[in-house]
Motif scaffolding. Structure first.
Motif, PDB file in Angstrom:
ATOM      1  N   LEU A 168       0.817  -1.209   0.000  1.00  0.00           N
ATOM      2  CA  LEU A 168       0.000   0.000   0.000  1.00  0.00           C
ATOM      3  C   LEU A 168       0.854   1.265   0.000  1.00  0.00           C
ATOM      4  N   PHE A 169       2.066   1.169   0.586  1.00  0.00           N
ATOM      5  CA  PHE A 169       2.993   2.298   0.676  1.00  0.00           C
ATOM      6  C   PHE A 169       2.320   3.520   1.314  1.00  0.00           C
ATOM      7  N   SER A 170       1.920   3.334   2.545  1.00  0.00           N
ATOM      8  CA  SER A 170       1.337   4.422   3.329  1.00  0.00           C
ATOM      9  C   SER A 170       2.057   4.481   4.664  1.00  0.00           C
ATOM     10  N   PHE A 171       2.022   5.646   5.289  1.00  0.00           N
ATOM     11  CA  PHE A 171       2.700   5.826   6.565  1.00  0.00           C
ATOM     12  C   PHE A 171       1.743   5.703   7.746  1.00  0.00           C
ATOM     13  N   ASP A 172       0.610   5.067   7.527  1.00  0.00           N
ATOM     14  CA  ASP A 172      -0.338   4.865   8.618  1.00  0.00           C
ATOM     15  C   ASP A 172       0.261   3.920   9.654  1.00  0.00           C
ATOM     16  N   PHE A 173       0.099   4.285  10.916  1.00  0.00           N
ATOM     17  CA  PHE A 173       0.639   3.442  11.980  1.00  0.00           C
ATOM     18  C   PHE A 173      -0.236   2.206  12.148  1.00  0.00           C
ATOM     19  N   LYS A 174       0.346   1.044  11.832  1.00  0.00           N
ATOM     20  CA  LYS A 174      -0.338  -0.232  12.009  1.00  0.00           C
ATOM     21  C   LYS A 174       0.503  -1.089  12.944  1.00  0.00           C
ATOM     22  N   LEU A 175      -0.094  -1.408  14.081  1.00  0.00           N
ATOM     23  CA  LEU A 175       0.634  -2.126  15.115  1.00  0.00           C
ATOM     24  C   LEU A 175       1.184  -3.447  14.606  1.00  0.00           C
ATOM     25  N   ASN A 176       0.425  -4.121  13.768  1.00  0.00           N
ATOM     26  CA  ASN A 176       0.837  -5.407  13.228  1.00  0.00           C
ATOM     27  C   ASN A 176       2.124  -5.280  12.414  1.00  0.00           C
ATOM     28  N   ASN A 177       2.212  -4.240  11.586  1.00  0.00           N
ATOM     29  CA  ASN A 177       3.406  -4.031  10.772  1.00  0.00           C
ATOM     30  C   ASN A 177       4.623  -3.683  11.625  1.00  0.00           C
ATOM     31  N   TYR A 178       4.414  -2.881  12.647  1.00  0.00           N
ATOM     32  CA  TYR A 178       5.536  -2.485  13.498  1.00  0.00           C
ATOM     33  C   TYR A 178       6.046  -3.648  14.342  1.00  0.00           C
ATOM     34  N   GLU A 179       5.182  -4.581  14.649  1.00  0.00           N
ATOM     35  CA  GLU A 179       5.633  -5.791  15.343  1.00  0.00           C
ATOM     36  C   GLU A 179       6.542  -6.614  14.437  1.00  0.00           C
ATOM     37  N   HIS A 180       6.166  -6.759  13.176  1.00  0.00           N
ATOM     38  CA  HIS A 180       7.009  -7.474  12.221  1.00  0.00           C
ATOM     39  C   HIS A 180       8.325  -6.738  12.003  1.00  0.00           C
ATOM     40  N   ALA A 181       8.264  -5.413  11.908  1.00  0.00           N
ATOM     41  CA  ALA A 181       9.478  -4.623  11.713  1.00  0.00           C
ATOM     42  C   ALA A 181      10.425  -4.766  12.899  1.00  0.00           C
ATOM     43  N   THR A 182       9.864  -4.897  14.097  1.00  0.00           N
ATOM     44  CA  THR A 182      10.696  -5.048  15.292  1.00  0.00           C
ATOM     45  C   THR A 182      11.461  -6.365  15.274  1.00  0.00           C
ATOM     46  N   MET A 183      10.838  -7.422  14.740  1.00  0.00           N
ATOM     47  CA  MET A 183      11.547  -8.699  14.600  1.00  0.00           C
ATOM     48  C   MET A 183      12.783  -8.533  13.730  1.00  0.00           C
ATOM     49  N   PHE A 184      12.620  -7.844  12.608  1.00  0.00           N
ATOM     50  CA  PHE A 184      13.756  -7.631  11.711  1.00  0.00           C
ATOM     51  C   PHE A 184      14.764  -6.654  12.305  1.00  0.00           C
ATOM     52  N   LEU A 185      14.299  -5.751  13.166  1.00  0.00           N
ATOM     53  CA  LEU A 185      15.204  -4.806  13.805  1.00  0.00           C
ATOM     54  C   LEU A 185      16.245  -5.523  14.655  1.00  0.00           C
ATOM     55  N   HIS A 186      15.824  -6.535  15.384  1.00  0.00           N
ATOM     56  CA  HIS A 186      16.775  -7.297  16.197  1.00  0.00           C
ATOM     57  C   HIS A 186      17.744  -8.083  15.322  1.00  0.00           C
ATOM     58  N   LEU A 187      17.291  -8.473  14.139  1.00  0.00           N
ATOM     59  CA  LEU A 187      18.189  -9.135  13.199  1.00  0.00           C
ATOM     60  C   LEU A 187      19.219  -8.144  12.657  1.00  0.00           C
ATOM     61  N   VAL A 188      18.819  -6.896  12.477  1.00  0.00           N
ATOM     62  CA  VAL A 188      19.754  -5.848  12.066  1.00  0.00           C
ATOM     63  C   VAL A 188      20.827  -5.648  13.132  1.00  0.00           C
ATOM     64  N   ILE A 189      20.413  -5.608  14.391  1.00  0.00           N
ATOM     65  CA  ILE A 189      21.351  -5.409  15.495  1.00  0.00           C
ATOM     66  C   ILE A 189      22.361  -6.549  15.558  1.00  0.00           C
ATOM     67  N   TYR A 190      21.872  -7.788  15.449  1.00  0.00           N
ATOM     68  CA  TYR A 190      22.777  -8.941  15.512  1.00  0.00           C
ATOM     69  C   TYR A 190      23.755  -8.954  14.347  1.00  0.00           C
ATOM     70  N   SER A 191      23.253  -8.844  13.123  1.00  0.00           N
ATOM     71  CA  SER A 191      24.121  -8.944  11.947  1.00  0.00           C
ATOM     72  C   SER A 191      25.091  -7.769  11.877  1.00  0.00           C
ATOM     73  N   GLY A 192      24.634  -6.563  12.239  1.00  0.00           N
ATOM     74  CA  GLY A 192      25.513  -5.412  12.222  1.00  0.00           C
ATOM     75  C   GLY A 192      26.634  -5.528  13.235  1.00  0.00           C
ATOM     76  N   PHE A 193      26.311  -5.986  14.449  1.00  0.00           N
ATOM     77  CA  PHE A 193      27.331  -6.143  15.486  1.00  0.00           C
ATOM     78  C   PHE A 193      28.327  -7.240  15.119  1.00  0.00           C
ATOM     79  N   THR A 194      27.821  -8.374  14.653  1.00  0.00           N
ATOM     80  CA  THR A 194      28.708  -9.484  14.297  1.00  0.00           C
ATOM     81  C   THR A 194      29.619  -9.112  13.140  1.00  0.00           C
ATOM     82  N   LEU A 195      29.083  -8.399  12.153  1.00  0.00           N
ATOM     83  CA  LEU A 195      29.916  -7.948  11.038  1.00  0.00           C
ATOM     84  C   LEU A 195      30.993  -6.991  11.513  1.00  0.00           C
TER      85      LEU A 195
END
Length: 296
Positions: free
Chosen positions: A77-104
């Motif tokens: 949809l490409f909208s900036f509406d705050f949807k809790l469901n989407n932000y929960e999924h984004a948070t999962m990937f955020l922790h993956l960013v932290i792990y991969s960035g630190f390990t690299l």
């Protein structure tokens, strides 16, 4: 992630990553042996001197950042509406960013050996947050959809426990192997969920796919079963799929384990043969030495 593509894309990435780790874990164990084996949360594509060595960490980092952006923008949809469901999924990937960035960063600064346990803790946090957000998901995962997500949580629990164990006991081959298998299992289960819950033709008998957002089959929806018997049948099929996928991974691991020892055995036999030859070669020299001894 509540779309067919939202399950297939991350599922395929996880499945390939898990298979890659399975192959490298088994190969490393057979090459180094039980005494020198050490768990690794990532595996180089080439030698560490090459620029492509850290390709796995780069791919995980960029894919995770891309996934966070797509969730915030609410693709497609490409909208900036705050949807809790989407932000929960984004948070999962955020922790993956932290792990991969630190390990690299630890690899590029040559501090990976010192900070190995920290990388393990961050890897465990990825699965811990995934389990936490799946369990307390804001989306209404009930009925058949809820059963698929409950089975997913079982796999994530195994990933979490084996990550902690591998961090505490880095020489444990079993922990490292089960961790790799669970990552692959997560990927294949995501793919299976995408097909079984978002493709109307594959919905179990007696159940229908209830679509949302204007009836687009690629948007959010839920599987609704007509009666209790249909629910039981659908859950039974999900349980069978769970066991079949696990069985397929087990067969792959078993075949892979049998493919490596052949080379190791041949190498061990050649080493033993060389030792035998060296011992035989030493006997005439010692005898000749005794013969040269003269007494006054």
């Amino acid at each position: 992630m509540g779309t067919l593509a939202g399950h297939l894309v991350p599922g395929s990435v996880l499945a390939l990553l898990g298979l890659w780790h399975i192959i490298n874990t088994i190969r490393s164990y057979h090459l180094k042996g039980p005494t020198h084996f050490r768990t690794s949360f990532w595996h180089p594509f080439t030698s560490l001197s090459s620029k492509l060595a850290y390709m796995e960490l780069f791919l995980i980092l960029f894919f995770s950042i891309f996934s966070v952006v797509m969730q915030i923008l609410d693709y497609p949809l490409f909208s900036f509406d705050f949807k809790l469901n989407n932000y929960e999924h984004a948070t999962m990937f955020l922790h993956l960013v932290i792990y991969s960035g630190f390990t690299l960063l630890t690899e590029l600064t040559h501090k990976s050996d010192i900070l190995f346990e920290v990388s393990g803790i961050l890897a465990a946090s990825v699965f811990g947050q995934e389990l936490f957000l799946l369990y307390y998901h804001s989306a209404d995962h009930v009925g058949l959809e809820g059963h698929y997500h409950w089975l997913m949580q079982l796999i994530v629990i195994v990933s979490l426990l084996t990550t902690v164990t591998a961090t505490m006991f880095p020489s444990s081959f079993s922990s490292s192997l089960v961790l790799s298998m669970s990552v692959a299992f997560q990927g294949f289960w995501f793919i299976n969920m995408g097909f079984m819950l978002w493709v109307p033709e594959l919905v179990p008998k007696g159940c229908t796919l209830r679509l949302g957002h204007g009836g687009d089959s690629d948007m959010h929806g839920a599987v609704v079963c007509g009666n209790h018997e249909a629910v039981l049948r659908a859950r039974g099929l999900a349980n069978l799929q769970f066991s079949w996928i696990l069985g397929g991974i087990m067969i792959f691991v078993g075949c892979l384990c049998f493919s490596f020892p052949k080379k190791v055995t041949q190498r061990a036999q050649s080493i033993e043969y060389e030792r035998l030859n060296s011992r035989v070669a030493e006997i005439p020299l010692s005898v000749a030495g005794f013969k040269q001894v003269t007494y006054p």
